[in-house]
Design an enzyme around this catalytic site. Structure first.
Site, short mmCIF file in Angstrom:
data_model
loop_
_atom_site.label_atom_id
_atom_site.label_comp_id
_atom_site.label_asym_id
_atom_site.label_seq_id
_atom_site.Cartn_x
_atom_site.Cartn_y
_atom_site.Cartn_z
N SER A 54 2.84 10.94 1.20
CA SER A 54 4.13 10.23 1.04
C SER A 54 4.67 9.92 2.43
CB SER A 54 5.13 11.12 0.29
OG SER A 54 5.48 12.23 1.10
N ASP A 92 1.58 7.21 -1.02
CA ASP A 92 2.37 7.43 -2.23
C ASP A 92 3.78 6.86 -2.03
OD1 ASP A 92 2.84 8.53 -4.75
OD2 ASP A 92 3.43 10.49 -3.97
N ASP A 105 6.10 0.62 -4.03
CA ASP A 105 7.01 0.95 -5.13
C ASP A 105 8.25 0.07 -5.03
OD1 ASP A 105 8.69 1.95 -6.99
OD2 ASP A 105 8.62 4.03 -6.31
N GLU A 132 4.54 -0.65 -9.27
CA GLU A 132 5.28 0.13 -10.28
C GLU A 132 6.29 -0.74 -11.00
OE1 GLU A 132 6.56 4.16 -9.33
OE2 GLU A 132 8.27 4.02 -10.68
N HIS A 192 9.97 12.96 -11.53
CA HIS A 192 9.49 13.74 -10.39
C HIS A 192 10.18 15.10 -10.31
CE1 HIS A 192 8.27 9.66 -8.96
NE2 HIS A 192 7.19 10.35 -8.66
N GLY A 193 9.50 16.08 -9.71
CA GLY A 193 10.12 17.36 -9.43
C GLY A 193 9.90 18.39 -10.52
N GLY A 206 4.87 11.79 -11.76
CA GLY A 206 5.70 12.85 -12.31
C GLY A 206 4.98 13.66 -13.37
N ILE A 214 0.03 14.58 -9.16
CA ILE A 214 0.49 15.97 -9.23
C ILE A 214 0.87 16.45 -7.83
CG2 ILE A 214 -0.19 18.35 -9.80
CD1 ILE A 214 -2.20 16.99 -11.84
N SER A 256 4.35 18.62 -7.51
CA SER A 256 5.20 19.81 -7.72
C SER A 256 4.40 21.04 -8.13
CB SER A 256 6.26 19.53 -8.79
OG SER A 256 7.10 18.48 -8.37
P1 13P Z 1 5.41 15.70 -9.78
O1 13P Z 1 6.73 15.94 -9.11
O2 13P Z 1 5.53 15.81 -11.26
O3 13P Z 1 4.31 16.54 -9.25
O4 13P Z 1 5.00 14.17 -9.49
C1 13P Z 1 4.34 13.81 -8.30
C2 13P Z 1 4.25 12.35 -8.10
O5 13P Z 1 4.47 11.54 -8.98
C3 13P Z 1 3.86 11.88 -6.76
O6 13P Z 1 3.93 10.50 -6.63
O1 G3H Z 2 6.79 11.37 -5.73
C1 G3H Z 2 7.09 12.07 -4.77
C2 G3H Z 2 6.07 13.03 -4.25
O2 G3H Z 2 6.12 14.25 -4.96
C3 G3H Z 2 6.22 13.20 -2.77
O3 G3H Z 2 7.31 14.00 -2.47
O4 G3H Z 2 8.55 12.64 -0.76
O5 G3H Z 2 8.93 15.11 -0.99
O6 G3H Z 2 6.78 14.23 -0.01
P1 G3H Z 2 7.94 13.99 -0.96
ZN ZN Z 3 5.47 9.59 -7.81
#
Ligand code: 13P
Ligand code: G3H
Ligand code: ZN
Length: 330
Positions: free
Chosen positions: A57, A94, A116, A146, A190-191, A225, A268, A270
């Site tokens: 990311s 990402d 995105d 997206e 997310h999260g 997510g 994936i 989180s």
């Molecule tokens: P999670 O927060 O569910 O792991 O999603 C990660 C994600 O979508 C990264 O782009």
């Molecule tokens: O979708 C978001 C990802 O989980 C990346 O998270 O921006 O905290 O690195 P981050």
């Molecule tokens: Zn994401």
């Protein structure tokens, strides 16, 4: 000086998605920010013979330094090569939010980028996505777009409410942008707090997914997510001094169902964070005299490796397909 992913031994997601679509599984996309996460992802995917998308990311680029992070991915490629293992690896941006960021990743050896534009208007999303696609495709790099907004934090952009993807828009979006895959919003977020605690988890909107599949048959869909927020790790964190009361994720049976559909990539992040945190909390609580980071980061890395092997085997179904895809790359 620009570097191409081709010179770095990386793969795009093209053959990965073709096989995932045909054999009804999904490619795992795991985020990494540090060495231990990267080692766990690579070792777990070698061990389970799984293709993998390494996700970075813009927050990860800031945290670890973009140059160091890129060389870490390259080091991982060399490690795979020298181990004799044969699994395809894509390096993916990402949630890219600007053309400049996507271009910088294409020019520094990424084989795949996400633009995105889901927070913009529909027409602006198309304009931005098309601009990224034109540049990326000129270097043979693939692009994920997206449509629809996920609730939760998307790399510093926080959306309180999700907006489901509108199936009636997908055909036009894909045709006008020429993207290679499409992230959709069908109820994930997310999260670690995806649904209301203590209440039955609402099923994902498979009806929307099916409608999308009808309109763009055979086109690779991406699910963001998609962490399950595994209760045993939440309990471990809470038992060893943390407080993640009410954390809840997407049940694994729903992810299994998604992996068998046109969903070819499952994101994936989180879950990996939770496993590592749970192990580190446990070790530090049980061994208050420990101060060698290897003694808590090492076991955290092992637990993450195990989680990745299990997800590849039991949830995404990507295990056992690594070599097979590599044969189509050569
Ligand atoms: P999670 O927060 O569910 O792991 O999603 C990660 C994600 O979508 C990264 O782009
Ligand atoms: O979708 C978001 C990802 O989980 C990346 O998270 O921006 O905290 O690195 P981050
Ligand atoms: Zn994401």
């Amino acid at each position: 000086m620009a570097v191409s992913f081709k010179d770095l031994g990386l793969n795009t997601t093209k053959n990965m998605f073709s096989l995932a679509m045909k054999d009804k599984f999904a490619i795992p996309a795991y985020n990494f920010n540090n060495m231990e996460q990267l080692q766990a992802i690579i070792n777990g995917c070698i061990e389970s013979d799984s293709p993998v998308i390494l996700q970075v990311s813009s927050g990860a680029r800031k945290y670890a330094n973009e140059i160091l992070l890129r060389y870490m991915a390259l080091g991982a490629m060399q490690m795979i090569k020298e181990s004799g293992a044969k699994i395809p690896v894509a390096l993916h941006l990402d949630h890219g939010d600007t053309f400049e960021l996507c271009k910088s990743c294409v020019d520094s050896g990424f084989s795949s980028v996400m633009i995105d534009g889901s927070h913009h208007s529909y027409e602006e999303n198309i304009r931005l996505t098309k601009q990224v696609v034109e540049y990326a495709h000129s270097k043979d790099v693939v692009v994920e777009g997206e449509l629809g907004v996920l609730a939760g934090i998307e790399d510093e952009v926080e959306a309180e409410k999700s907006t489901y993807t509108r199936p009636e828009e997908v055909e036009d979006f894909v045709a006008r942008t020429n993207v290679d895959s499409l992230a959709i919003s069908i109820g994930t977020s997310h999260g670690a707090y995806k649904f209301k605690p203590g209440q039955p988890v609402p099923p994902l909107r498979f009806d929307i997914l099916e409608e999308i599949e009808k309109r763009i048959a055979g086109f690779p869909i991406v699910l963001h997510g998609a962490s399950s927020v595994l209760p045993n790790y939440i309990n471990m964190i809470n038992n060893y001094g943390g407080n993640l009361e009410g954390a809840v994720g997407v049940p694994e049976d729903q992810l299994r169902r998604a992996a068998k559909s046109a969903v070819c990539k499952i994101n994936i992040d989180s879950d990996g964070r939770l496993v590592m945190t749970a192990m580190i909390r446990k070790i530090l609580a049980e061994k208050p005299k420990e101060f060698d980071p290897r003694k808590y980061l090492g076991p955290a890395r092992e637990a993450l490796t195990e989680m990745i092997i299990r997800k590849n085997k039991e949830v995404l179904g990507s295990a056992g397909h690594g070599k097979e895809i590599m044969e189509t790359e050569e």
